[in-house]
Design a protein around this motif. Structure first.
Motif, PDB file in Angstrom:
ATOM      1  N   HIS A   7       7.871  -0.670  -7.378  1.00 20.40           N
ATOM      2  CA  HIS A   7       7.178  -0.556  -6.091  1.00 20.40           C
ATOM      3  C   HIS A   7       6.571  -1.879  -5.613  1.00 20.40           C
ATOM      4  CE1 HIS A   7       7.650   3.761  -6.140  1.00 20.40           C
ATOM      5  NE2 HIS A   7       7.155   3.794  -7.368  1.00 20.40           N
ATOM      6  N   ILE A   8       7.101  -2.996  -6.079  1.00 18.70           N
ATOM      7  CA  ILE A   8       6.474  -4.289  -5.780  1.00 18.70           C
ATOM      8  C   ILE A   8       6.383  -4.573  -4.281  1.00 18.70           C
ATOM      9  CG2 ILE A   8       8.606  -5.638  -6.036  1.00 18.70           C
ATOM     10  CD1 ILE A   8       6.762  -7.776  -7.447  1.00 18.70           C
ATOM     11  N   VAL A   9       7.394  -4.200  -3.519  1.00 17.92           N
ATOM     12  CA  VAL A   9       7.357  -4.438  -2.064  1.00 17.92           C
ATOM     13  C   VAL A   9       6.294  -3.550  -1.423  1.00 17.92           C
ATOM     14  CG1 VAL A   9       8.669  -4.323   0.092  1.00 17.92           C
ATOM     15  CG2 VAL A   9       9.759  -5.218  -1.979  1.00 17.92           C
ATOM     16  N   SER A  10       6.286  -2.283  -1.775  1.00 21.50           N
ATOM     17  CA  SER A  10       5.294  -1.356  -1.214  1.00 21.50           C
ATOM     18  C   SER A  10       3.873  -1.771  -1.590  1.00 21.50           C
ATOM     19  CB  SER A  10       5.549   0.069  -1.715  1.00 21.50           C
ATOM     20  OG  SER A  10       6.795   0.530  -1.243  1.00 21.50           O
ATOM     21  N   ILE A  11       3.667  -2.169  -2.829  1.00 20.41           N
ATOM     22  CA  ILE A  11       2.338  -2.599  -3.281  1.00 20.41           C
ATOM     23  C   ILE A  11       1.892  -3.840  -2.523  1.00 20.41           C
ATOM     24  CG2 ILE A  11       1.070  -3.587  -5.252  1.00 20.41           C
ATOM     25  CD1 ILE A  11       2.752  -1.591  -7.014  1.00 20.41           C
ATOM     26  N   GLY A  73      -3.323   4.471  -2.787  1.00 19.77           N
ATOM     27  CA  GLY A  73      -1.869   4.372  -2.856  1.00 19.77           C
ATOM     28  C   GLY A  73      -1.405   3.362  -3.886  1.00 19.77           C
ATOM     29  N   ILE A  74      -2.051   2.203  -3.926  1.00 21.99           N
ATOM     30  CA  ILE A  74      -1.704   1.182  -4.920  1.00 21.99           C
ATOM     31  C   ILE A  74      -1.937   1.741  -6.326  1.00 21.99           C
ATOM     32  CG2 ILE A  74      -2.391  -1.060  -5.874  1.00 21.99           C
ATOM     33  CD1 ILE A  74      -3.026  -1.864  -2.886  1.00 21.99           C
ATOM     34  N   TYR A  75      -3.080   2.374  -6.529  1.00 24.18           N
ATOM     35  CA  TYR A  75      -3.412   2.955  -7.832  1.00 24.18           C
ATOM     36  C   TYR A  75      -2.337   3.945  -8.267  1.00 24.18           C
ATOM     37  CZ  TYR A  75      -5.688   5.847 -11.325  1.00 24.18           C
ATOM     38  OH  TYR A  75      -5.966   6.559 -12.469  1.00 24.18           O
ATOM     39  N   HIS A  76      -1.964   4.873  -7.385  1.00 20.67           N
ATOM     40  CA  HIS A  76      -0.994   5.908  -7.760  1.00 20.67           C
ATOM     41  C   HIS A  76       0.415   5.352  -7.929  1.00 20.67           C
ATOM     42  CE1 HIS A  76      -3.352   9.554  -7.990  1.00 20.67           C
ATOM     43  NE2 HIS A  76      -4.045   9.121  -6.949  1.00 20.67           N
ATOM     44  N   LEU A  77       0.762   4.309  -7.217  1.00 21.56           N
ATOM     45  CA  LEU A  77       2.066   3.689  -7.454  1.00 21.56           C
ATOM     46  C   LEU A  77       2.114   3.070  -8.848  1.00 21.56           C
ATOM     47  CD1 LEU A  77       2.856   2.018  -4.005  1.00 21.56           C
ATOM     48  CD2 LEU A  77       3.992   3.997  -5.023  1.00 21.56           C
ATOM     49  N   VAL A  79       0.060   3.894 -11.532  1.00 19.58           N
ATOM     50  CA  VAL A  79      -0.245   4.812 -12.628  1.00 19.58           C
ATOM     51  C   VAL A  79       0.791   5.922 -12.791  1.00 19.58           C
ATOM     52  CG1 VAL A  79      -1.926   6.507 -13.458  1.00 19.58           C
ATOM     53  CG2 VAL A  79      -2.694   4.312 -12.570  1.00 19.58           C
ATOM     54  N   ASP A  80       1.130   6.603 -11.704  1.00 18.62           N
ATOM     55  CA  ASP A  80       1.980   7.784 -11.871  1.00 18.62           C
ATOM     56  C   ASP A  80       3.194   7.826 -10.948  1.00 18.62           C
ATOM     57  OD1 ASP A  80       0.755   8.467  -9.485  1.00 18.62           O
ATOM     58  OD2 ASP A  80      -0.454  10.080 -10.329  1.00 18.62           O
ATOM     59  N   ASP A  81       3.544   6.680 -10.362  1.00 18.76           N
ATOM     60  CA  ASP A  81       4.765   6.587  -9.558  1.00 18.76           C
ATOM     61  C   ASP A  81       4.742   7.518  -8.347  1.00 18.76           C
ATOM     62  OD1 ASP A  81       7.296   5.343  -9.197  1.00 18.76           O
ATOM     63  OD2 ASP A  81       8.319   7.089 -10.046  1.00 18.76           O
ATOM     64  N   ASN A  82       3.533   7.892  -7.894  1.00 15.38           N
ATOM     65  CA  ASN A  82       3.378   8.824  -6.778  1.00 15.38           C
ATOM     66  C   ASN A  82       3.207   8.033  -5.484  1.00 15.38           C
ATOM     67  OD1 ASN A  82       2.328  10.641  -4.847  1.00 15.38           O
ATOM     68  ND2 ASN A  82       1.494  11.944  -6.464  1.00 15.38           N
ATOM     69  N   THR A  83       4.017   8.347  -4.493  1.00 19.66           N
ATOM     70  CA  THR A  83       3.997   7.604  -3.226  1.00 19.66           C
ATOM     71  C   THR A  83       3.156   8.255  -2.132  1.00 19.66           C
ATOM     72  OG1 THR A  83       6.001   8.704  -2.420  1.00 19.66           O
ATOM     73  CG2 THR A  83       6.298   6.638  -3.654  1.00 19.66           C
ATOM     74  N   TYR A  84       2.590   9.425  -2.378  1.00 20.46           N
ATOM     75  CA  TYR A  84       1.912  10.179  -1.319  1.00 20.46           C
ATOM     76  C   TYR A  84       0.867   9.350  -0.572  1.00 20.46           C
ATOM     77  CZ  TYR A  84      -0.886  13.623   1.109  1.00 20.46           C
ATOM     78  OH  TYR A  84      -1.565  14.305   2.087  1.00 20.46           O
ATOM     79  N   PHE A  85      -0.085   8.757  -1.291  1.00 21.05           N
ATOM     80  CA  PHE A  85      -1.156   8.009  -0.624  1.00 21.05           C
ATOM     81  C   PHE A  85      -0.644   6.703  -0.011  1.00 21.05           C
ATOM     82  CE2 PHE A  85      -3.808  10.868  -3.095  1.00 21.05           C
ATOM     83  CZ  PHE A  85      -4.734  11.241  -2.137  1.00 21.05           C
ATOM     84  N   GLY A  86       0.386   6.128  -0.603  1.00 21.96           N
ATOM     85  CA  GLY A  86       0.987   4.936  -0.009  1.00 21.96           C
ATOM     86  C   GLY A  86       1.627   5.248   1.335  1.00 21.96           C
ATOM     87  N   VAL A  87       2.351   6.350   1.385  1.00 24.43           N
ATOM     88  CA  VAL A  87       2.953   6.790   2.649  1.00 24.43           C
ATOM     89  C   VAL A  87       1.858   7.099   3.667  1.00 24.43           C
ATOM     90  CG1 VAL A  87       4.298   8.628   3.761  1.00 24.43           C
ATOM     91  CG2 VAL A  87       5.073   7.668   1.589  1.00 24.43           C
ATOM     92  N   LEU A  88       0.835   7.819   3.234  1.00 21.20           N
ATOM     93  CA  LEU A  88      -0.272   8.159   4.118  1.00 21.20           C
ATOM     94  C   LEU A  88      -0.954   6.890   4.652  1.00 21.20           C
ATOM     95  CD1 LEU A  88      -2.052  10.334   5.408  1.00 21.20           C
ATOM     96  CD2 LEU A  88      -3.425  10.323   3.296  1.00 21.20           C
ATOM     97  N   ALA A  89      -1.198   5.928   3.782  1.00 23.00           N
ATOM     98  CA  ALA A  89      -1.847   4.676   4.188  1.00 23.00           C
ATOM     99  C   ALA A  89      -1.012   3.932   5.223  1.00 23.00           C
ATOM    100  CB  ALA A  89      -2.086   3.787   2.971  1.00 23.00           C
ATOM    101  N   MET A  90       0.280   3.832   4.973  1.00 19.08           N
ATOM    102  CA  MET A  90       1.136   3.100   5.908  1.00 19.08           C
ATOM    103  C   MET A  90       1.278   3.836   7.236  1.00 19.08           C
ATOM    104  SD  MET A  90       3.915   1.196   3.592  1.00 19.08           S
ATOM    105  CE  MET A  90       3.492   0.594   1.969  1.00 19.08           C
ATOM    106  N   PHE A  91       1.329   5.159   7.181  1.00 22.71           N
ATOM    107  CA  PHE A  91       1.384   5.938   8.414  1.00 22.71           C
ATOM    108  C   PHE A  91       0.087   5.779   9.212  1.00 22.71           C
ATOM    109  CE2 PHE A  91       0.711   9.979  10.725  1.00 22.71           C
ATOM    110  CZ  PHE A  91       1.758   9.863  11.634  1.00 22.71           C
ATOM    111  N   LEU A  92      -1.066   5.867   8.530  1.00 22.12           N
ATOM    112  CA  LEU A  92      -2.347   5.660   9.209  1.00 22.12           C
ATOM    113  C   LEU A  92      -2.457   4.246   9.771  1.00 22.12           C
ATOM    114  CD1 LEU A  92      -4.846   7.502   6.834  1.00 22.12           C
ATOM    115  CD2 LEU A  92      -4.202   8.157   9.166  1.00 22.12           C
ATOM    116  N   ALA A  93      -1.932   3.272   9.045  1.00 23.90           N
ATOM    117  CA  ALA A  93      -1.931   1.895   9.549  1.00 23.90           C
ATOM    118  C   ALA A  93      -1.124   1.816  10.842  1.00 23.90           C
ATOM    119  CB  ALA A  93      -1.360   0.939   8.497  1.00 23.90           C
ATOM    120  N   CYS A  94       0.034   2.459  10.865  1.00 21.50           N
ATOM    121  CA  CYS A  94       0.857   2.473  12.084  1.00 21.50           C
ATOM    122  C   CYS A  94       0.113   3.146  13.233  1.00 21.50           C
ATOM    123  CB  CYS A  94       2.184   3.180  11.830  1.00 21.50           C
ATOM    124  SG  CYS A  94       3.325   2.256  10.778  1.00 21.50           S
ATOM    125  N   LEU A  95      -0.520   4.284  12.971  1.00 15.99           N
ATOM    126  CA  LEU A  95      -1.272   4.981  14.021  1.00 15.99           C
ATOM    127  C   LEU A  95      -2.432   4.132  14.532  1.00 15.99           C
ATOM    128  CD1 LEU A  95      -1.499   8.692  12.805  1.00 15.99           C
ATOM    129  CD2 LEU A  95      -0.129   7.757  14.671  1.00 15.99           C
TER     130      LEU A  95
END
Length: 132
Positions: A7-11, A73-77, A79-95
Motif C-alpha cells: 500500500h505504499i502509494v496509498s499510504i 487509514g494509514i494505521y489500518h493499511l 496493521v490489518d491490510d484494511n482499506t476502509y478508512f483509507g477509502v473514506l479519507a480519500m473520498f472525504l478529501a475529494c468532497l
C-alpha cells in the motif's frame, strides 16, 4: 512490512492529504478571526457572504474528520491490510476539495480554483489507487 509495500502509494497519498487537511484545520483553529475576516471579504459580493461563519465551521469540521480518517487509514493499511478508512479519507478529501472549489468559483477566484484542482487530482488519484 508487506502491508507497507503493498500500500505504499496509498499510504504516501494519505500522508499528503493528512498534512494538507490537518495543517489547514489547525490554521483555522489558531487564527479563526483572521480566516473569518479574510473570507468575509472574499465572499462579500456573493450569495455566500452572510454564511461565511457557518461555512468556515463546516469546512473546519470536515477537514479535521478527513485528517482523522487519514491517520486511521494509514494505521489500518499497515496493521490489518484494511482499506476502509483509507477509502473514506480519500473520498472525504475529494468532497472537501469540491466544496472549496465551489467556493472559489463562486468568488470568481480562478487562480485559487486552479490550486485546489491540483490537490483534487492527487486525492482522486489516491481514491482510484486504493479502490483498484
Amino acid at each position: 512490512m508487506d502491508n507497507f509495500m503493498t500500500h505504499i502509494v496509498s499510504i504516501t497519498i494519505l500522508l499528503f492529504l493528512l498534512i494538507t487537511f490537518l495543517q489547514s484545520g489547525i490554521d483555522k483553529l489558531v487564527d479563526w478571526k483572521g480566516n473569518l475576516d479574510w473570507l468575509k471579504g472574499h465572499f462579500a459580493e456573493t450569495f455566500m457572504g452572510k454564511m461565511v461563519p457557518f461555512l468556515l465551521a463546516t469546512i473546519l469540521i470536515v477537514e479535521m474528520i478527513t485528517a482523522i480518517c487519514c491517520i486511521t487509514g494509514i494505521y489500518h493499511l499497515f496493521v490489518d491490510d484494511n482499506t476502509y478508512f483509507g477509502v473514506l479519507a480519500m473520498f472525504l478529501a475529494c468532497l472537501t476539495l469540491l466544496m472549496l472549489l465551489f467556493g472559489q468559483r463562486v468568488a470568481k477566484d480562478y487562480q485559487g480554483a486552479l490550486t485546489i484542482t491540483c490537490y483534487f487530482i492527487v486525492a482522486i488519484f489516491g481514491l482510484y489507487v486504493i479502490t483498484a
